[in-house]
Write an enzyme that holds these catalytic residues in place. Structure first.
Site, mmCIF file in Angstrom:
data_model
loop_
_atom_site.group_PDB
_atom_site.id
_atom_site.type_symbol
_atom_site.label_atom_id
_atom_site.label_comp_id
_atom_site.label_asym_id
_atom_site.label_seq_id
_atom_site.Cartn_x
_atom_site.Cartn_y
_atom_site.Cartn_z
ATOM 1 N N ASP A 93 6.878 3.033 8.145
ATOM 2 C CA ASP A 93 6.157 2.901 6.969
ATOM 3 C C ASP A 93 6.112 4.191 6.161
ATOM 4 O OD1 ASP A 93 4.334 1.521 5.348
ATOM 5 O OD2 ASP A 93 2.582 2.018 6.399
ATOM 6 N N PHE B 299 -3.233 -6.057 7.345
ATOM 7 C CA PHE B 299 -3.692 -4.771 7.459
ATOM 8 C C PHE B 299 -4.732 -4.648 8.604
ATOM 9 C CE2 PHE B 299 -2.150 -2.869 3.325
ATOM 10 C CZ PHE B 299 -0.823 -3.330 3.243
ATOM 11 N N GLU C 295 9.090 -3.775 -2.826
ATOM 12 C CA GLU C 295 7.990 -4.467 -3.641
ATOM 13 C C GLU C 295 7.996 -4.954 -5.013
ATOM 14 O OE1 GLU C 295 3.206 -4.034 -3.098
ATOM 15 O OE2 GLU C 295 4.593 -2.907 -1.844
ATOM 16 N N THR D 291 2.126 -9.039 1.562
ATOM 17 C CA THR D 291 1.368 -7.874 2.004
ATOM 18 C C THR D 291 -0.173 -8.015 1.308
ATOM 19 O OG1 THR D 291 1.504 -5.483 1.827
ATOM 20 C CG2 THR D 291 2.092 -6.625 -0.067
ATOM 21 N N LYS E 259 8.499 -7.715 -1.100
ATOM 22 C CA LYS E 259 7.240 -7.527 -1.002
ATOM 23 C C LYS E 259 6.226 -7.980 -1.955
ATOM 24 C CE LYS E 259 5.087 -4.140 1.609
ATOM 25 N NZ LYS E 259 4.715 -2.807 1.916
#
Length: 319
Positions: free
Chosen positions: A17, A172, A90, A150, A126
């Site tokens: 990440d 998350f 993303e 996400t 994303k």
């Protein structure tokens, strides 16, 4: 004795990440995830500045949105030279409530990768797990563009993603933990809310079990960790995306790790089916104060970092 990171790889695909290439070389993740915040953090480092300058020079006539995508893809290309698997790139979070523009932007990003000789199978687009984002992913998946949904904080979001045949979701952990800790204030008992009792861990576990019990193909990638205990409690999850700091902590320890999640155990506990139509999605998401607040907050944070990235690109164009 293998270290904890090596032990974890027996059960789970390890994902980095970060946008830091050196971290990837050191810890050898299979995949990597990026977002505006991570790319912004990387390009502020002197060693990555040449990459930004090259993008600006090579695409001098491009609009700011195009430049930003060129920069994200430039990072993605470098990452794919290091890792064997996939990179997540993303779509601008400012499009989180615009299905049509999200689809257009995603197609553009994939086009940039393919023009650079990167096959689309190595890229995950994303998108925020809003209703509009999930419907954009439905269209993209049907076109063979794999998506990573996400900012996912609830089972209803996850179920809607599965209904859209999304390739991968990123529920998350840490941000859920943050919300419950802040909400409890001085009543929070840290010891009682660690490991499998952590509210973020419980959320991802519920999603994983729901999917595996029904043989849903969407991959589950736990994300946003605050401590190693959260990671260890999710050993066995399809993938876990881990920050550089926690990758280092795992590498430095030889304490044993045992598998916590498995398809076999999930199938023993079939939970109630969640509806995934738009009305049910919006109602159930709204019914969770935590998920509603964290989704909105997450989009705001990513938008703020996207704006700052735009400013850096503008400065580079002017300079």
């Amino acid at each position: 004795m293998p270290n904890q990171l090596e032990s974890l790889r027996q059960y789970t695909t390890v994902v980095a990440d970060t946008g830091d290439f050196d971290v990837m070389r050191e810890h050898r993740p299979t995949d990597a995830t990026t977002n505006p915040s991570l790319i912004l953090k990387a390009v502020r480092k002197e060693r990555y500045r040449p990459l930004l300058d090259k993008v600006v020079k090579d695409h001098a006539g491009a609009h700011l949105a195009e430049l930003a995508d060129h920069l994200l893809v430039a990072f993605g290309q470098e990452i794919l030279r290091i890792i064997p698997g996939r990179v997540s790139t993303e779509v601008d979070a400012r499009l989180s409530f615009d299905t049509t523009k999200t689809i257009e932007r995603a197609r553009g990003i994939i086009g940039l990768y393919e023009a650079a000789g990167i096959e689309r199978e190595r890229v995950l687009i994303k998108i925020a797990s809003t209703w509009e984002g999930i419907q954009a992913a439905r269209v993209l998946q049907a076109e063979g563009i794999s998506c990573n949904l996400t900012l996912l904080f609830s089972l209803p979001q996850a179920v809607a993603c599965a209904d859209a045949n999304v390739k991968l979701i990123s529920p998350f952990v840490g941000r859920i933990y943050d919300w419950y800790k802040k909400s409890a204030a001085d009543k929070w008992d840290e010891q009682a809310n660690t490991g499998v009792n952590d509210p973020g861990v419980q959320s991802v576990t519920a999603i994983y079990n729901y999917f595996k019990a029904r043989s849903i193909k969407t991959e589950v990638m736990g994300a946003s960790f605050r401590n190693v205990g959260q990671i260890i409690a999710l050993a066995g999850c399809d993938l876990l995306t881990i920050s550089p700091e926690l990758l280092q902590t795992l590498s430095a320890s030889e304490a044993p790790i045992t598998r916590q999640l498995s398809p076999e155990s999930a199938k023993k506990n079939l939970s109630e089916t969640i509806p995934c139509d738009e009305v049910s999605f919006r109602y159930l998401l709204n019914d969770s104060a935590m998920a509603t607040e964290k989704l909105a907050e997450g989009i705001r944070v990513f938008v703020a970092d996207a704006v700052q990235l735009d400013q850096l690109l503008e400065q580079a164009k002017a300079g």
